[in-house]
Write a protein that holds these residues in place. Structure first.
Motif, PDB file in Angstrom:
ATOM      1  N   SER A 185     -14.086  -4.306 -11.772  1.00 23.60           N
ATOM      2  CA  SER A 185     -14.897  -3.419 -10.926  1.00 23.60           C
ATOM      3  C   SER A 185     -14.690  -3.713  -9.451  1.00 23.60           C
ATOM      4  N   SER A 186     -14.527  -4.973  -9.109  1.00 16.07           N
ATOM      5  CA  SER A 186     -14.290  -5.346  -7.711  1.00 16.07           C
ATOM      6  C   SER A 186     -12.965  -4.792  -7.210  1.00 16.07           C
ATOM      7  N   ILE A 187     -11.930  -4.874  -8.034  1.00 20.25           N
ATOM      8  CA  ILE A 187     -10.626  -4.337  -7.631  1.00 20.25           C
ATOM      9  C   ILE A 187     -10.693  -2.817  -7.509  1.00 20.25           C
ATOM     10  N   LEU A 188     -11.408  -2.174  -8.436  1.00 19.61           N
ATOM     11  CA  LEU A 188     -11.589  -0.720  -8.334  1.00 19.61           C
ATOM     12  C   LEU A 188     -12.341  -0.377  -7.048  1.00 19.61           C
ATOM     13  N   GLY A 189     -13.394  -1.122  -6.747  1.00 24.27           N
ATOM     14  CA  GLY A 189     -14.158  -0.879  -5.521  1.00 24.27           C
ATOM     15  C   GLY A 189     -13.310  -1.043  -4.279  1.00 24.27           C
ATOM     16  N   LEU A 190     -12.480  -2.069  -4.259  1.00 23.95           N
ATOM     17  CA  LEU A 190     -11.583  -2.280  -3.128  1.00 23.95           C
ATOM     18  C   LEU A 190     -10.592  -1.128  -3.011  1.00 23.95           C
ATOM     19  N   THR A 191     -10.077  -0.669  -4.143  1.00 22.40           N
ATOM     20  CA  THR A 191      -9.133   0.461  -4.145  1.00 22.40           C
ATOM     21  C   THR A 191      -9.787   1.706  -3.549  1.00 22.40           C
ATOM     22  N   LEU A 223     -12.687   2.481   4.829  1.00 15.46           N
ATOM     23  CA  LEU A 223     -13.647   1.689   5.592  1.00 15.46           C
ATOM     24  C   LEU A 223     -12.997   1.121   6.846  1.00 15.46           C
ATOM     25  N   ASP A 224     -13.762   1.114   7.943  1.00 13.39           N
ATOM     26  CA  ASP A 224     -13.247   0.671   9.239  1.00 13.39           C
ATOM     27  C   ASP A 224     -12.632  -0.727   9.174  1.00 13.39           C
ATOM     28  N   ALA A 225     -13.250  -1.634   8.448  1.00 12.09           N
ATOM     29  CA  ALA A 225     -12.758  -3.014   8.381  1.00 12.09           C
ATOM     30  C   ALA A 225     -11.344  -3.087   7.812  1.00 12.09           C
ATOM     31  N   PHE A 226     -10.972  -2.127   6.978  1.00 10.13           N
ATOM     32  CA  PHE A 226      -9.630  -2.116   6.399  1.00 10.13           C
ATOM     33  C   PHE A 226      -8.616  -1.421   7.298  1.00 10.13           C
ATOM     34  N   ALA A 227      -9.076  -0.604   8.238  1.00  8.17           N
ATOM     35  CA  ALA A 227      -8.173   0.217   9.044  1.00  8.17           C
ATOM     36  C   ALA A 227      -7.161  -0.623   9.822  1.00  8.17           C
ATOM     37  N   GLY A 228      -7.616  -1.706  10.439  1.00  8.88           N
ATOM     38  CA  GLY A 228      -6.716  -2.519  11.253  1.00  8.88           C
ATOM     39  C   GLY A 228      -6.133  -3.710  10.514  1.00  8.88           C
ATOM     40  N   ALA A 229      -6.448  -3.840   9.242  1.00  7.96           N
ATOM     41  CA  ALA A 229      -5.985  -5.001   8.483  1.00  7.96           C
ATOM     42  C   ALA A 229      -4.724  -4.660   7.699  1.00  7.96           C
ATOM     43  N   SER A 230      -3.799  -5.589   7.690  1.00 15.02           N
ATOM     44  CA  SER A 230      -2.578  -5.396   6.904  1.00 15.02           C
ATOM     45  C   SER A 230      -2.862  -5.711   5.435  1.00 15.02           C
ATOM     46  N   ASP A 231      -1.961  -5.262   4.572  1.00 18.98           N
ATOM     47  CA  ASP A 231      -2.080  -5.610   3.149  1.00 18.98           C
ATOM     48  C   ASP A 231      -2.126  -7.122   2.983  1.00 18.98           C
ATOM     49  N   ALA A 232      -1.291  -7.835   3.746  1.00 19.58           N
ATOM     50  CA  ALA A 232      -1.229  -9.300   3.637  1.00 19.58           C
ATOM     51  C   ALA A 232      -2.553  -9.936   4.050  1.00 19.58           C
ATOM     52  N   ASP A 233      -3.183  -9.420   5.114  1.00 15.44           N
ATOM     53  CA  ASP A 233      -4.467  -9.969   5.547  1.00 15.44           C
ATOM     54  C   ASP A 233      -5.553  -9.740   4.497  1.00 15.44           C
ATOM     55  N   ILE A 234      -5.592  -8.522   3.964  1.00 14.65           N
ATOM     56  CA  ILE A 234      -6.603  -8.220   2.942  1.00 14.65           C
ATOM     57  C   ILE A 234      -6.360  -9.075   1.704  1.00 14.65           C
ATOM     58  N   ALA A 235      -5.111  -9.195   1.290  1.00 13.19           N
ATOM     59  CA  ALA A 235      -4.789 -10.014   0.112  1.00 13.19           C
ATOM     60  C   ALA A 235      -5.192 -11.469   0.344  1.00 13.19           C
ATOM     61  N   ARG A 236      -4.905 -12.002   1.509  1.00 14.56           N
ATOM     62  CA  ARG A 236      -5.242 -13.401   1.824  1.00 14.56           C
ATOM     63  C   ARG A 236      -6.731 -13.662   1.678  1.00 14.56           C
ATOM     64  N   VAL A 237      -7.544 -12.731   2.147  1.00 14.14           N
ATOM     65  CA  VAL A 237      -8.998 -12.899   2.066  1.00 14.14           C
ATOM     66  C   VAL A 237      -9.514 -12.571   0.669  1.00 14.14           C
ATOM     67  N   ALA A 238      -8.935 -11.564   0.020  1.00 13.34           N
ATOM     68  CA  ALA A 238      -9.447 -11.106  -1.274  1.00 13.34           C
ATOM     69  C   ALA A 238      -9.038 -11.992  -2.444  1.00 13.34           C
TER      70      ALA A 238
END
Length: 190
Positions: free
Chosen positions: A140-146, A154-169
């Protein structure tokens, strides 16, 4: 290992060769860039055999990401791979299903069936107490992120790279892989 001799053994060996090739291709190229022809070339078979054995690229992908009973580090690596795929651009069929899952019963059934398979697969690989519930929360968390990344933007994802999101997630999405220590009371800690 001896060469397969019966027709059934040869068929099973071909299916396994295709599956191994698909895992390698999906791992190297991702879902979207992987082609049936590329898988067939790697497996050294005709592309029509890939379709005969698996029916579609989506069905082959589902088979390729099946987990058996696995140690936590393999489950975590698998979840990181899934996360990487979901952070990238979604294929048109996935976009259509996710966009329609709340309004079209057919899309809801397909998405629900797929996610229930993912939960069952993940829970059997993780094992332990509350494995099914922990797996459902991870899926469910992965679906929510998708949804938040690709549809709600979401604004927080707009400036983030895939690598940055992956690192945190990555540590966040694998939190439930190992069952929490039992407090003994059956009640949540305060």
């Amino acid at each position: 290992m001896s060469e397969p001799t019966s027709r059934a053994e040869k068929r099973a060996a071909t299916a396994q060769r295709i599956l191994d090739a698909a895992r390698a291709e999906f791992g190297e190229r991702g879902l979207e860039a992987t082609t049936i022809r590329g898988i067939a070339r790697r497996a050294n078979v005709d592309p029509s055999l890939v379709m005969q054995h698996y029916g579609s690229k989506a069905a082959l992908f589902a088979a390729a990401i099946e987990l058996g009973e696995s140690p936590p580090e393999e489950v975590e690596a698998h979840l990181h791979d899934v996360l990487d795929v979901r952070l990238g651009a979604l294929p048109p069929e996935t976009r259509a299903l996710v966009r329609s899952m709340l309004t079209a019963p057919e899309a809801e059934a397909v998405v629900s069936g797929f996610l229930n398979e993912r939960v069952a697969n993940l829970s059997s690989a993780m094992g332990g107490e509350d494995a099914e519930l922990r797996a459902a929360l991870i899926v469910s968390s992965i679906l929510g992120l998708t949804v938040a990344r690709h549809f709600l933007k979401l604004d927080a994802f707009a400036g983030a790279s895939d690598a940055d999101i992956a690192r945190v997630a990555r540590p966040w999405v694998t939190t439930g892989v190992t069952p929490p220590p039992d407090s003994g009371s059956g009640e949540p800690d305060p």
